[in-house]
Write a protein that holds these residues in place. Structure first.
Motif, short mmCIF file in Angstrom:
data_model
loop_
_atom_site.label_atom_id
_atom_site.label_comp_id
_atom_site.label_asym_id
_atom_site.label_seq_id
_atom_site.Cartn_x
_atom_site.Cartn_y
_atom_site.Cartn_z
N GLU A 1 0.82 -1.21 0.00
CA GLU A 1 0.00 0.00 0.00
C GLU A 1 0.86 1.26 0.00
O GLU A 1 0.56 2.23 -0.71
CB GLU A 1 -0.93 -0.01 1.21
CG GLU A 1 -2.03 -1.07 1.14
CD GLU A 1 -2.98 -0.97 2.31
OE1 GLU A 1 -2.87 -0.01 3.10
OE2 GLU A 1 -3.85 -1.86 2.44
N ALA A 2 1.92 1.23 0.82
CA ALA A 2 2.81 2.40 0.87
C ALA A 2 3.51 2.59 -0.47
O ALA A 2 3.71 3.73 -0.93
CB ALA A 2 3.84 2.24 1.98
N TYR A 3 3.88 1.48 -1.11
CA TYR A 3 4.53 1.56 -2.43
C TYR A 3 3.60 2.22 -3.44
O TYR A 3 4.02 3.11 -4.20
CB TYR A 3 4.92 0.16 -2.90
CG TYR A 3 5.33 0.11 -4.35
CD1 TYR A 3 6.58 0.55 -4.77
CD2 TYR A 3 4.44 -0.36 -5.32
CE1 TYR A 3 6.94 0.52 -6.12
CE2 TYR A 3 4.79 -0.40 -6.66
CZ TYR A 3 6.04 0.04 -7.06
OH TYR A 3 6.39 0.03 -8.38
N ALA A 4 2.33 1.80 -3.44
CA ALA A 4 1.37 2.37 -4.39
C ALA A 4 1.18 3.86 -4.13
O ALA A 4 1.11 4.67 -5.06
CB ALA A 4 0.05 1.63 -4.29
N SER A 5 1.12 4.24 -2.84
CA SER A 5 0.93 5.64 -2.48
C SER A 5 2.13 6.49 -2.91
O SER A 5 1.97 7.58 -3.48
CB SER A 5 0.71 5.76 -0.97
OG SER A 5 0.62 7.11 -0.57
N ILE A 6 3.34 5.98 -2.63
CA ILE A 6 4.56 6.71 -2.99
C ILE A 6 4.70 6.82 -4.51
O ILE A 6 5.06 7.87 -5.04
CB ILE A 6 5.79 6.03 -2.37
CG1 ILE A 6 5.78 6.23 -0.85
CG2 ILE A 6 7.09 6.59 -2.97
CD1 ILE A 6 6.88 5.47 -0.13
N ALA A 7 4.40 5.73 -5.22
CA ALA A 7 4.50 5.73 -6.68
C ALA A 7 3.56 6.78 -7.28
O ALA A 7 3.91 7.47 -8.24
CB ALA A 7 4.17 4.35 -7.23
N THR A 8 2.38 6.93 -6.67
CA THR A 8 1.42 7.93 -7.15
C THR A 8 1.95 9.35 -6.89
O THR A 8 1.88 10.22 -7.76
CB THR A 8 0.07 7.76 -6.44
OG1 THR A 8 -0.43 6.45 -6.71
CG2 THR A 8 -0.93 8.79 -6.92
N MET A 9 2.50 9.57 -5.70
CA MET A 9 3.04 10.89 -5.36
C MET A 9 4.19 11.26 -6.29
O MET A 9 4.27 12.39 -6.78
CB MET A 9 3.52 10.91 -3.90
CG MET A 9 2.42 11.05 -2.88
SD MET A 9 3.08 11.33 -1.21
CE MET A 9 3.65 9.68 -0.80
#
Length: 413
Positions: A232-240
């Protein structure tokens, strides 16, 4: 090689920064908690002290916040009066004031606050009432400094201020404009919240959490890899990153924890424990002693096991050069703030003293926190200061040893 590692546990999120395998920065945040620095509060003046030219405000925390007169007067020096007025002419008990935390509560002291509001973005810092344009000192190219000033000036409204960050060097004017507009909208949101009826004191703006701050402030072109061990953190960071720095998106990678934890693979926990000891060994066999007092932090450099190969002067210079690099690293890792004194090994040669000082200046330029090196004193010490925003991590991740009545530290992570 520079890496950012993000390890997500059930209770906390940890971020580590490694340069050539060495740990240079570490931070953590308990889930559900936040740092106070950067937050804005609608507070109430509780005490006005003319003798201190300061006031104490209730902003809803355990201790009242401290507001100095310089943080009330206009931020632009040219607009400040030649003679400071009495603080009692500016503030009255019971008055409501919008303030921003600039320094976390430390020990018995409450937070320090200011009325010079600012909202940082990826490329710059927006100051809605400063009427001032600045550029990071780390950008030395004069033509680039002029370009950034002109780019900001063309987009600012009357009374607004903006400081271009180091990361803005070479950034397209349109991207700067997008960043500025987003920050302006956030300030508009703060003003709307302030106008709404509600209790005083209350919080009206919350700065970003740990992960977002690191992406905003630390993920730049010099970072080769950013590893995340949580889906989940990976997906959030990738989006940012895709929104703020699309050219760096391929450097964000998800870590497979089946081969072990992220921090264990890169020896982060091991380096954390060694990095917070009182005695720090240098690569050449020399060592540092790090001592804390209420007034300052002291580094003492020693040759230790290193005997050199030419003469005593060269041995001292070699050790001091290695120490200067490691001291700059430890300042970042431990987040040491305030006054710092370094007792390097004595050297007779002025050229060697200059070389060591230049090395220290060069290494501290990598620090995202503002610092100022005063240079050598008459007694052969080096003095510097580093901005203190919150309590140093020495106090957060280690505790006083009860067996020796507070003269030692016990690792408590």
């Amino acid at each position: 090689m520079k890496r950012i590692l993000v390890q997500c546990g059930q209770e906390q999120i940890e971020v580590a920064v490694l340069e050539d395998g060495k740990l240079v920065e570490y931070d953590s945040e308990l889930r559900g908690t936040e740092q106070l620095a950067g937050n804005m509060y609608l507070g109430r003046v509780m005490t006005v002290l003319q003798g201190m030219q300061a006031a104490f405000l209730d902003i809803g925390l355990d201790k009242n916040a401290f507001l100095y007169i310089d943080d009330i007067l206009p931020a632009h020096l040219e607009k400040q009066p030649k003679q400071k007025p009495a603080i009692t002419d500016l503030l009255q008990v019971g008055q409501t004031l919008l303030v921003q935390v600039v320094k976390e509560p430390v020990g018995t002291k409450g937070a320090r606050v200011t009325t010079h509001h600012s909202i940082p973005g990826r490329w710059g810092v927006y100051m809605p009432e400063a009427d001032y344009i600045g550029v990071s000192r780390k950008i030395e190219n004069e033509s680039e400094r002029s370009r950034l000033k002109q780019a900001a000036e063309s987009r600012l409204q009357p009374g607004e201020g903006f400081i271009a960050r180091t990361a803005a060097e070479g950034v397209d004017n349109e991207l700067l404009a997008v960043d500025l507009e987003e920050l302006r909208q956030r300030w508009t949101g703060v003003q709307e919240v302030v106008k709404q009826p509600g209790k005083v004191p209350r919080k009206v703006y919350t700065d970003f959490g740990l992960l977002t701050r690191y992406i905003r402030d630390g993920f730049r072109e010099d970072v080769n890899e950013l590893w995340v061990d949580d889906k989940e953190a990976y997906a959030s960071i990738a989006t940012m990153v895709g929104w703020s720095a699309p050219l760096l998106q391929d450097r964000v990678r998800q870590f497979d924890t089946r081969g072990g934890s992220l921090f264990s693979v890169y020896q982060v926990d091991e380096q954390l424990q060694s990095g917070f000891k009182r005695k720090i060994w240098l690569d050449n066999g020399g060592y540092l002693i790090v001592d804390y007092t209420e007034a300052l932090t002291v580094f003492d450099v020693n040759t230790g096991k290193y005997t050199g190969s030419i003469n005593l002067e060269q041995t001292a210079c070699d050790t001091n050069l290695i120490a200067a690099k490691d001291i700059a690293r430890l300042l970042r890792l431990r987040d040491i703030g305030g006054l710092i004194v370094i007792d390097f090994i004595d050297m007779e040669s002025e050229a060697n003293r200059k070389q060591v000082l230049e090395k220290l200046i060069e290494e501290t330029k990598k620090d995202r926190t503002k610092n100022a090196i005063a240079g050598w004193t008459k007694l052969g010490l080096v003095e510097l200061t580093r901005k203190k925003v919150k309590d140093g991590k020495q106090r957060l991740y280690a505790s006083r040893c009860k067996a020796c009545d507070g003269t030692g530290w016990v690792w408590s992570k």
